[in-house]
Design a protein around this motif. Structure first.
Motif, PDB file in Angstrom:
ATOM      1  N   ASP A 163       6.065   1.150  -6.461  1.00  0.00           N
ATOM      2  CA  ASP A 163       5.367   0.018  -5.836  1.00  0.00           C
ATOM      3  C   ASP A 163       5.697  -0.073  -4.352  1.00  0.00           C
ATOM      4  OD1 ASP A 163       4.225  -0.657  -8.210  1.00  0.00           O
ATOM      5  OD2 ASP A 163       5.614  -2.298  -8.668  1.00  0.00           O
ATOM      6  N   LYS A 164       6.947   0.125  -4.015  1.00  0.00           N
ATOM      7  CA  LYS A 164       7.371   0.048  -2.618  1.00  0.00           C
ATOM      8  C   LYS A 164       6.722   1.160  -1.796  1.00  0.00           C
ATOM      9  CE  LYS A 164      11.403   0.223   0.404  1.00  0.00           C
ATOM     10  NZ  LYS A 164      12.831   0.547   0.528  1.00  0.00           N
ATOM     11  N   ALA A 165       6.693   2.347  -2.386  1.00  0.00           N
ATOM     12  CA  ALA A 165       6.085   3.478  -1.683  1.00  0.00           C
ATOM     13  C   ALA A 165       4.604   3.231  -1.448  1.00  0.00           C
ATOM     14  CB  ALA A 165       6.294   4.759  -2.492  1.00  0.00           C
ATOM     15  N   GLN A 166       3.931   2.679  -2.462  1.00  0.00           N
ATOM     16  CA  GLN A 166       2.507   2.393  -2.329  1.00  0.00           C
ATOM     17  C   GLN A 166       2.264   1.288  -1.299  1.00  0.00           C
ATOM     18  OE1 GLN A 166      -0.051   4.129  -3.906  1.00  0.00           O
ATOM     19  NE2 GLN A 166      -1.264   2.997  -2.384  1.00  0.00           N
ATOM     20  N   GLU A 167       3.107   0.264  -1.342  1.00  0.00           N
ATOM     21  CA  GLU A 167       2.966  -0.840  -0.390  1.00  0.00           C
ATOM     22  C   GLU A 167       3.219  -0.362   1.040  1.00  0.00           C
ATOM     23  OE1 GLU A 167       1.993  -4.592   0.749  1.00  0.00           O
ATOM     24  OE2 GLU A 167       1.956  -3.792  -1.312  1.00  0.00           O
ATOM     25  N   THR A 168       4.195   0.515   1.215  1.00  0.00           N
ATOM     26  CA  THR A 168       4.489   1.062   2.527  1.00  0.00           C
ATOM     27  C   THR A 168       3.323   1.899   3.046  1.00  0.00           C
ATOM     28  OG1 THR A 168       6.862   1.139   2.008  1.00  0.00           O
ATOM     29  CG2 THR A 168       6.087   2.507   3.850  1.00  0.00           C
ATOM     30  N   LYS A 169       2.715   2.650   2.136  1.00  0.00           N
ATOM     31  CA  LYS A 169       1.579   3.466   2.494  1.00  0.00           C
ATOM     32  C   LYS A 169       0.388   2.601   2.886  1.00  0.00           C
ATOM     33  CE  LYS A 169      -1.540   7.001   0.584  1.00  0.00           C
ATOM     34  NZ  LYS A 169      -1.854   7.805  -0.612  1.00  0.00           N
ATOM     35  N   ASP A 170       0.135   1.544   2.086  1.00  0.00           N
ATOM     36  CA  ASP A 170      -0.995   0.653   2.360  1.00  0.00           C
ATOM     37  C   ASP A 170      -0.792  -0.108   3.686  1.00  0.00           C
ATOM     38  OD1 ASP A 170      -2.081   1.474   0.005  1.00  0.00           O
ATOM     39  OD2 ASP A 170      -1.449  -0.305  -1.145  1.00  0.00           O
ATOM     40  N   LYS A 171       0.446  -0.395   3.980  1.00  0.00           N
ATOM     41  CA  LYS A 171       0.744  -1.157   5.191  1.00  0.00           C
ATOM     42  C   LYS A 171       0.342  -0.391   6.443  1.00  0.00           C
ATOM     43  CE  LYS A 171       4.668  -3.093   7.728  1.00  0.00           C
ATOM     44  NZ  LYS A 171       6.140  -3.284   7.757  1.00  0.00           N
ATOM     45  N   THR A 172       0.592   0.901   6.370  1.00  0.00           N
ATOM     46  CA  THR A 172       0.264   1.733   7.532  1.00  0.00           C
ATOM     47  C   THR A 172      -1.207   2.109   7.554  1.00  0.00           C
ATOM     48  OG1 THR A 172       0.839   3.743   6.274  1.00  0.00           O
ATOM     49  CG2 THR A 172       2.586   2.707   7.611  1.00  0.00           C
TER      50      THR A 172
END
Length: 234
Positions: A225-234
């Motif tokens: 989830d964190k990896a996906q959220e970090t990806k979406d943020k950028t």
């Protein structure tokens, strides 16, 4: 204006995403700490279980040796009791057949000496009195070359000595049996306590292993989830 609204929305989205990423990161750290703590507890429980198993195995080995000694000692007592009874029977029969004569005939004397030999062989395990030991030594030397007709035994005295020995052997056998019963009862109580302790430790270990596995799965999902959220943020 529309552009400012878009910028504001973008900034708000970034702030929310950053906050979510931080929360996910904190959650991951907590999960990893929980897992590490559980792994330590699981290891400690494994060590405890192994120690309990070793205690039970060692105690069983000692108990088996003690029981083996008990059987050997009881067999000695049974042999001594049987020898005393046979010697008494032979002496009383011999005494009756000798019409009041007090000298022991050869067959009876041989059985008396056999009892004396057996009794002395188990003397260290039997609480003989000094008088009994002296009587045993006297019985053992009866009829030796050169002394057979020089030393005369009173049948009644010998019978009394044998009856005293019989009583001592019988009491010792009862003591051995009681000691064995008490020792075995204590052993079984101790083994049961260890077995129950081991059972509870195994149950607790399984529960902690299941919990640790659940937290690992949760950690993996949170990391994703964190990896996906970090990806979406950028």
């Amino acid at each position: 204006c529309f552009c400012k609204e878009q910028v504001d929305n973008k900034l708000y989205s970034i702030e929310r995403s950053t906050e979510k990423i931080e929360k996910l990161g904190a959650k991951i750290e907590k999960l990893r700490g929980d897992i590490q703590g559980l792994d330590t507890q699981i290891g400690d429980l494994g060590t405890k279980i192994t120690k309990l198993e070793d205690n039970m195995t060692t105690a069983q080995t000692v108990r088996d040796l003690e029981h083996k000694d008990f059987l050997a000692n009881v067999a000695d007592m049974d042999g001594a009791i049987d020898a005393c009874k046979r010697a008494l029977e032979a002496l009383k029969s011999s005494k009756a057949a000798m019409d009041g004569k007090t000298e022991l005939e050869a067959a009876s004397l041989a059985q008396v000496k056999a009892v004396a030999t057996m009794a002395l062989s188990v003397a260290s395990r039997t609480a003989f009195s000094t008088r009994q030991l002296t009587s045993l030594q006297s019985l053992l030397t009866a009829g030796q070359p050169g002394t057979a007709y020089q030393y005369k035994y009173q049948a009644n005295d010998v019978i009394a000595t044998l009856e005293s020995l019989l009583s001592t052997f019988t009491e010792k056998k009862l003591e051995l049996e009681q000691e064995e019963f008490d020792d075995n009862a204590m052993f079984e109580k101790r083994q049961l306590g260890w077995a129950n302790e081991k059972k509870f430790a195994e149950k607790e270990k399984l529960e902690k292993e299941a919990l640790a596995e659940s937290k690992r799965e949760e950690e993996a999902a949170t990391v994703a989830d964190k990896a996906q959220e970090t990806k979406d943020k950028t």
